[in-house]
Structures are given as C-alpha cells and as structure tokens.
Design a protein around this motif. Structure first.
Motif, short mmCIF file in Angstrom:
data_model
loop_
_atom_site.label_atom_id
_atom_site.label_comp_id
_atom_site.label_asym_id
_atom_site.label_seq_id
_atom_site.Cartn_x
_atom_site.Cartn_y
_atom_site.Cartn_z
N ARG A 107 0.96 -1.17 0.04
CA ARG A 107 0.01 -0.04 -0.18
C ARG A 107 0.99 1.10 -0.03
O ARG A 107 1.82 1.44 0.96
CB ARG A 107 -1.00 -0.21 1.01
CG ARG A 107 -1.93 1.04 1.42
CD ARG A 107 -2.99 1.06 2.28
NE ARG A 107 -2.41 0.51 3.59
CZ ARG A 107 -2.54 1.13 4.62
NH1 ARG A 107 -2.95 2.33 4.74
NH2 ARG A 107 -2.22 0.55 5.67
N PHE A 108 0.92 2.06 -1.14
CA PHE A 108 1.60 3.22 -1.31
C PHE A 108 0.60 4.34 -0.98
O PHE A 108 -0.32 4.58 -1.60
CB PHE A 108 2.16 3.45 -2.62
CG PHE A 108 3.16 2.45 -3.07
CD1 PHE A 108 4.43 2.29 -2.32
CD2 PHE A 108 2.92 1.44 -3.95
CE1 PHE A 108 5.33 1.30 -2.72
CE2 PHE A 108 3.92 0.42 -4.53
CZ PHE A 108 4.87 0.35 -3.66
N VAL A 109 0.95 5.10 0.24
CA VAL A 109 0.04 6.14 0.54
C VAL A 109 0.92 7.56 0.40
O VAL A 109 1.89 7.89 0.91
CB VAL A 109 -0.27 6.24 1.98
CG1 VAL A 109 -1.31 7.60 2.53
CG2 VAL A 109 -1.03 5.01 2.37
N THR A 110 0.57 8.20 -0.83
CA THR A 110 1.12 9.26 -1.46
C THR A 110 0.32 10.55 -0.85
O THR A 110 -0.59 10.71 -0.58
CB THR A 110 1.60 9.40 -2.63
OG1 THR A 110 -0.21 9.49 -3.34
CG2 THR A 110 1.79 8.04 -3.50
N LYS A 111 1.37 11.64 -0.80
CA LYS A 111 0.72 13.10 -0.29
C LYS A 111 1.65 14.09 -1.17
O LYS A 111 2.77 14.27 -1.09
CB LYS A 111 1.02 13.27 1.17
CG LYS A 111 0.12 12.59 2.00
CD LYS A 111 0.11 12.65 3.36
CE LYS A 111 -0.76 11.91 4.29
NZ LYS A 111 -0.81 11.82 5.53
N GLY A 112 0.80 14.63 -2.06
CA GLY A 112 1.30 15.60 -2.97
C GLY A 112 0.93 16.79 -2.62
O GLY A 112 0.32 17.29 -2.01
N ARG A 113 1.26 18.09 -3.76
CA ARG A 113 0.68 19.37 -3.45
C ARG A 113 -0.52 19.48 -3.89
O ARG A 113 -1.07 20.31 -3.35
CB ARG A 113 1.58 20.20 -4.60
CG ARG A 113 3.02 20.28 -4.33
CD ARG A 113 3.63 21.04 -5.47
NE ARG A 113 4.05 20.06 -6.39
CZ ARG A 113 4.56 20.28 -7.44
NH1 ARG A 113 5.48 21.30 -7.53
NH2 ARG A 113 4.83 19.41 -8.37
N GLU A 114 -1.23 18.38 -4.67
CA GLU A 114 -2.61 18.57 -5.22
C GLU A 114 -3.60 17.55 -4.20
O GLU A 114 -4.79 17.67 -4.38
CB GLU A 114 -2.76 18.29 -6.49
CG GLU A 114 -2.13 19.09 -7.58
CD GLU A 114 -2.64 20.45 -7.64
OE1 GLU A 114 -3.62 20.63 -7.42
OE2 GLU A 114 -1.51 21.38 -7.69
N GLY A 115 -3.01 16.86 -3.45
CA GLY A 115 -3.90 15.91 -2.57
C GLY A 115 -3.04 14.62 -2.44
O GLY A 115 -1.77 14.53 -2.57
N GLY A 116 -3.69 13.44 -2.10
CA GLY A 116 -3.29 12.39 -1.81
C GLY A 116 -3.81 11.10 -2.34
O GLY A 116 -5.10 11.47 -2.60
#
Length: 169
Positions: A107-116
């Motif tokens: 499970r890859f949980v990403t958090k970027g500038r536009e959301g996750g």
C-alpha cells in the motif's frame, strides 16, 4: 441410464456434448454483444477518459527488515507524470496473505501538492509469470474520486517501484 430407441450410448453422449458446446457458444456471443455486467461504460465527457499515468516511487523499502504484517516498510518520495503531474512523500506498507504467505500486498500512501492517493499493489507469487497489479484505493483533494489500475515493476534491489497504467474520474 436407459438407452433411447435408435441412439447408442456413444451417439447420445456425442449429441449431448455437441448441444452443450452450442449453448456455450451462444451464451458467449450474447454476453459479448450485450457488454455483460462488467462492460466498461464511458460518457462523452473528458472526465471519464482513461489517461496514461506513470508513478515512480523511490526509497520505500527503508525499514531495514522484512515487514510482513501490514506495517510500515519504508518512507520515500514519488513523482507522477502523465494524467497526473505531482510529487511528494510516500509511506509504504507491506503485508503477506494467502496460502503460505504467497501474496504480497503493498500500500503506497502518497501526499503531494494537489492531494493524496493510496495505491494498492497485489503480487501473487504463485502465478507464472508473476505480474504485479495496482489499483487506486482512495484519493483526497484534487484526486478525490479518481480511479485507476495498471502494472507495477521494481528494480533489482526493490528500492524503486514504477506504476504504469491508466486513471479516470
């Protein structure tokens, strides 16, 4: 089984087998033409168009030990290109399931500038060839309601995962 007049058991078996085959073919043709329950439906709006996506996830197997219980396997960074252009941090969780722990779940949980975006990867090690598949479990911010799926690959040291596929709203 009683013999029917004029039909030997062998001839009867041949007729029944041929009849079954015709029924299977007719059902398959009808299912294909009707689209079936799982047919892809798209509207004329651009939001449902399936667009290519590539996500490169780096440095996520940093736990220095093999995590098998769904816990954190590592922290890293990601860069998405194509339908999504974003970058940020990622937390990787790793678990095992299936007979003899033969299925790896990432499970890859990403958090970027536009959301996750949370990407799930299933790797069934009993299948040949092994073909890791990913799908989007959830999204936040600009990615809320985003769906997608595709293939996952890793480098030889499992420090870089690459997700390629398509996404749509």
């Amino acid at each position: 089984m009683r013999n029917l007049p004029g039909f030997s058991p062998m001839r009867l078996a041949l007729l029944l087998t041929g009849g079954f085959f015709v029924v299977v073919v007719v059902v398959a043709v009808l299912a294909t033409r009707s689209g079936g329950d799982d047919a892809e439906t798209t509207s004329n709006t651009a939001s449902s168009e399936r667009k290519p996506l590539k996500v490169v996830i780096t440095g996520t197997e940093s736990a220095k030990e093999e995590v098998t219980d769904g816990g954190i396997a590592g922290l890293g960074i990601f860069k998405a290109s194509g339908a999504i252009t974003d970058r940020g941090t990622v937390t990787t969780y790793r678990g095992l399931t299936g007979a003899n722990n033969s299925v790896i779940l990432l499970r890859f949980v990403t958090k970027g500038r536009e959301g996750g975006i949370t990407y799930m990867v299933k790797i069934d090690t009993t299948r040949r060839p092994v073909r890791p598949r990913w799908w989007i479990q959830s999204g936040t911010g600009a990615y809320k309601g985003l769906q997608g799926r595709g293939d996952e690959s890793e480098n030889a040291t499992y420090t870089v995962s690459t997700l390629t596929g398509r996404v749509w709203h």
